[in-house]
Motif scaffolding. Structure first.
Motif, short mmCIF file in Angstrom:
data_model
loop_
_atom_site.label_atom_id
_atom_site.label_comp_id
_atom_site.label_asym_id
_atom_site.label_seq_id
_atom_site.Cartn_x
_atom_site.Cartn_y
_atom_site.Cartn_z
N GLY A 202 -25.89 -39.32 91.80
CA GLY A 202 -25.73 -40.89 92.26
C GLY A 202 -26.58 -41.74 91.45
O GLY A 202 -27.67 -41.60 91.00
N VAL A 203 -25.81 -42.77 91.21
CA VAL A 203 -26.33 -44.12 90.45
C VAL A 203 -26.45 -45.17 91.34
O VAL A 203 -25.20 -45.69 91.53
N ASN A 204 -27.26 -45.68 91.99
CA ASN A 204 -27.47 -46.60 92.95
C ASN A 204 -26.64 -46.40 94.19
O ASN A 204 -26.37 -47.17 94.85
N ARG A 205 -26.54 -45.09 94.47
CA ARG A 205 -26.12 -44.56 95.61
C ARG A 205 -26.11 -43.00 96.07
O ARG A 205 -26.73 -42.35 94.95
N ASN A 206 -26.00 -42.60 97.08
CA ASN A 206 -26.22 -41.17 97.35
C ASN A 206 -25.18 -40.41 97.01
O ASN A 206 -23.97 -40.74 96.61
N ALA A 207 -25.38 -39.08 96.36
CA ALA A 207 -24.49 -38.16 96.10
C ALA A 207 -24.75 -36.90 96.79
O ALA A 207 -25.74 -36.86 97.31
N PRO A 208 -23.86 -35.99 96.80
CA PRO A 208 -23.96 -34.79 97.52
C PRO A 208 -24.82 -33.85 96.79
O PRO A 208 -24.75 -33.76 95.48
N LYS A 209 -25.65 -33.13 97.48
CA LYS A 209 -26.87 -32.31 96.86
C LYS A 209 -26.73 -30.74 97.03
O LYS A 209 -27.23 -29.91 96.24
N SER A 210 -26.30 -30.43 98.46
CA SER A 210 -26.40 -29.23 98.91
C SER A 210 -25.82 -27.76 98.29
O SER A 210 -26.03 -26.72 98.30
N HIS B 277 -25.79 -28.63 84.91
CA HIS B 277 -25.60 -29.80 84.01
C HIS B 277 -24.93 -30.75 84.67
O HIS B 277 -23.92 -30.55 85.37
N THR B 278 -25.58 -32.08 84.69
CA THR B 278 -24.84 -33.35 85.33
C THR B 278 -23.53 -33.43 84.80
O THR B 278 -23.25 -33.83 83.52
N CYS B 279 -22.43 -33.21 85.64
CA CYS B 279 -20.98 -33.49 84.94
C CYS B 279 -20.56 -34.97 85.41
O CYS B 279 -19.55 -35.52 84.70
N TYR B 280 -21.18 -35.58 86.39
CA TYR B 280 -20.54 -36.80 86.62
C TYR B 280 -21.27 -37.80 87.24
O TYR B 280 -22.23 -37.04 88.17
N TYR B 281 -21.40 -38.89 86.97
CA TYR B 281 -22.29 -40.00 87.51
C TYR B 281 -21.42 -40.57 88.56
O TYR B 281 -20.50 -41.62 88.25
N LEU B 282 -21.96 -40.73 89.82
CA LEU B 282 -21.19 -41.40 90.85
C LEU B 282 -21.72 -43.00 90.91
O LEU B 282 -23.08 -42.89 91.35
N VAL B 283 -21.24 -43.87 90.55
CA VAL B 283 -21.67 -45.23 90.51
C VAL B 283 -21.45 -46.08 91.51
O VAL B 283 -20.73 -46.26 92.01
N GLY B 284 -22.77 -46.74 91.97
CA GLY B 284 -22.60 -47.75 93.25
C GLY B 284 -22.58 -49.04 92.49
O GLY B 284 -23.31 -49.66 92.00
N ARG B 285 -21.26 -49.86 93.09
CA ARG B 285 -20.95 -51.09 92.66
C ARG B 285 -22.13 -51.93 93.43
O ARG B 285 -22.14 -51.76 94.71
N ASP B 286 -22.22 -53.24 92.77
CA ASP B 286 -22.95 -54.30 93.64
C ASP B 286 -22.14 -55.47 93.76
O ASP B 286 -22.60 -56.35 94.26
N LYS C 17 -17.45 -27.73 101.14
CA LYS C 17 -16.88 -28.40 102.10
C LYS C 17 -17.50 -29.81 102.27
O LYS C 17 -16.80 -30.90 102.70
N PHE C 18 -18.81 -30.07 101.94
CA PHE C 18 -19.44 -31.49 101.95
C PHE C 18 -19.18 -32.14 100.56
O PHE C 18 -20.02 -33.37 100.47
N THR C 19 -18.54 -31.62 99.63
CA THR C 19 -17.98 -32.42 98.43
C THR C 19 -16.61 -32.55 98.26
O THR C 19 -16.13 -31.75 97.69
N LEU C 20 -16.07 -33.35 98.89
CA LEU C 20 -14.42 -33.56 99.12
C LEU C 20 -13.80 -34.55 98.16
O LEU C 20 -12.77 -35.14 98.34
N SER C 21 -14.87 -35.36 97.52
CA SER C 21 -14.20 -36.22 96.44
C SER C 21 -13.43 -35.68 95.58
O SER C 21 -13.51 -34.52 95.16
N ALA C 22 -12.30 -36.57 94.92
CA ALA C 22 -11.43 -36.02 93.83
C ALA C 22 -11.96 -35.73 92.60
O ALA C 22 -11.23 -35.10 91.72
N GLN C 23 -13.14 -35.95 92.26
CA GLN C 23 -13.63 -36.03 90.90
C GLN C 23 -13.91 -34.56 90.44
O GLN C 23 -15.04 -34.08 90.43
#
Length: 409
Positions: A128-136, A203-212, A153-159
């Motif tokens: 996550g960048v300026n927002r929470n991201a799933p970790k478990s 390896h971090t494959c995706y950065y989930l960015v929080g918009r302001d 099951k706790f990461t159901l986003s499309a990315q």
């Protein structure tokens, strides 16, 4: 000359995505996968902020094949993703939100993981960048897993990386009637249908960015949309799984992630009309899907709140929410030789309230944090079970045989 099929099609649905789109596209250009093996399909969903123009500029200079589609605003992310999926030619597809970005080597690592294990879905670690991201679910790389034996099951986003042939074989598309939670529905169905799921966790494959700017979909929209999302996901699980432990373990997700937040501290700030509406919206869901198999997989305070929603008791629920909001700790109550731990949240043992004691009973994973609690050894349970079996056999024998072992008349 026929061009080789791309390894992966990156599908980008974009709406009012500037300036986040700049870094998003830069992250695609920076991929270590050969550009000739990448196809980009970007769908501008009626933006008025220059998003479409920037996409076309990118297409003109990019070293990979880029198709830009400009359309009238569809009202949500499902439409653009479905358009992109319909045009994709890659062996895999990856859905990239226009305000997020890929990690370096993301596509190369995920494609390699999918190819090596012949899996239909590949998850790459999210940060996550300026927002929470799933970790478990990122503890370690997993070549092959499934939705029942992992925390995916706790990461159901499309990315995620999806094998395109698999999606086409099952006719999978995003539900355009949903304004939020459409990705959860799509991804859960993919997990359930997939021939294996892989996880790239090192390896971090995706950065989930929080918009302001307040335009992120998870920060907008009426609370009623969350109930629509929960209803759709619960309905999918009902259709695809028979009643039992497998359905229960997945049903935890919509109850915990989608429904429960509607009955948290926000409820204290909402007026009586909204509270009443929420209870009305929740009732058919609680009646249809709330059961002991789901309840026992939750912590006490989670289970208690949902039980009070099922009981249609907003008066009791507000007391519990205030107790939690005030950061009070429930008194632990040990029973049965310290092998049972009850957490005395509001209305525990109250005859007037009528909440069953079992709702306050901590499961072992929660109880072990409290001094004095003793876990019952597994052999104790087995002995008790065996005693019950023997008693039942004796009763059956008496019923079907005479006093000397002869058949009863």
């Amino acid at each position: 000359m026929t061009l080789a099929q791309p390894d992966v099609t990156v599908i980008i649905g974009a709406y009012e995505a500037m300036p986040y789109l700049v870094e998003c596209l830069a992250s695609v250009e920076a991929q270590t996968l050969d550009p000739t093996r990448i196809e980009v399909i970007a769908v501008d969903d009626g933006s008025q902020d220059g998003t479409g123009d920037y996409l076309e500029e990118f297409a003109a200079r990019a070293s990979m094949a880029v198709t830009v589609i400009r359309q009238e605003n569809s009202g949500g992310p499902s439409g653009p993703r479905n358009v992109g999926l319909g045009k994709a030619t890659g062996r895999y597809v990856f859905f990239l939100d226009a305000d997020d970005r890929l990690g370096t080597q993301a596509l190369e690592r995920m494609v390699a993981m999918g190819d090596r294990n012949s899996t239909d879905v590949v998850l790459g670690k999210v940060e996550g960048v300026n927002r929470n991201a799933p970790k478990s679910m990122w503890g370690k790389n997993r070549d092959r897993t499934d939705v029942f034996t992992s925390n995916i099951k706790f990461t159901l986003s499309a990315q995620k990386l999806f094998r395109r042939e698999f999606l086409e074989r099952h006719g999978m598309r995003f539900d355009e009637s949903l304004w939020t939670g459409e990705d959860a529905l799509f991804t859960m169905e993919a997990y359930l249908r997939a021939d294996g799921v892989s996880i790239v966790a090192d390896h971090t494959c995706y950065y989930l960015v929080g918009r302001d700017d307040g335009k992120h979909v998870t920060k907008s929209g009426s609370y009623t949309l969350r109930f629509d999302s929960a209803r759709a996901l619960m309905g999918l699980l009902e259709r695809m799984l028979p009643p039992g432990p497998k359905r229960d373990v997945l049903m935890v997700r919509p109850f915990l992630v989608t429904l429960l937040p509607q009955f948290g501290p926000v409820l204290l700030r909402q007026d009586e009309t909204i509270r009443r509406t929420k209870f009305e919206l929740a009732k058919p869901l609680m009646d249809a899907y709330w059961n002991e198999g789901v309840a026992q997989r939750l912590k006490v305070h989670e289970r208690l709140r949902l039980e009070l929603v099922a009981m249609q008791r907003p008066d009791l629920l507000l007391d519990v929410i205030q107790f939690i909001k005030d950061k009070k700790e429930p008194a632990p109550v040990l029973k049965k030789g310290a092998t049972k731990l009850y957490l005395a949240y509001p209305h525990y043992r109250s005859r007037k309230a009528g909440v069953p004691d079992r709702v306050y009973l901590a499961e072992p994973r929660e109880a072990k944090a409290y001094p004095g609690w003793r876990e019952v050894p597994a052999e104790t349970f087995l002995r008790a079970a065996n005693r019950k079996v023997r008693r039942r056999l004796r009763r059956l024998k008496k019923k079907f045989t005479g006093p000397r072992g002869t058949a009863a008349a």
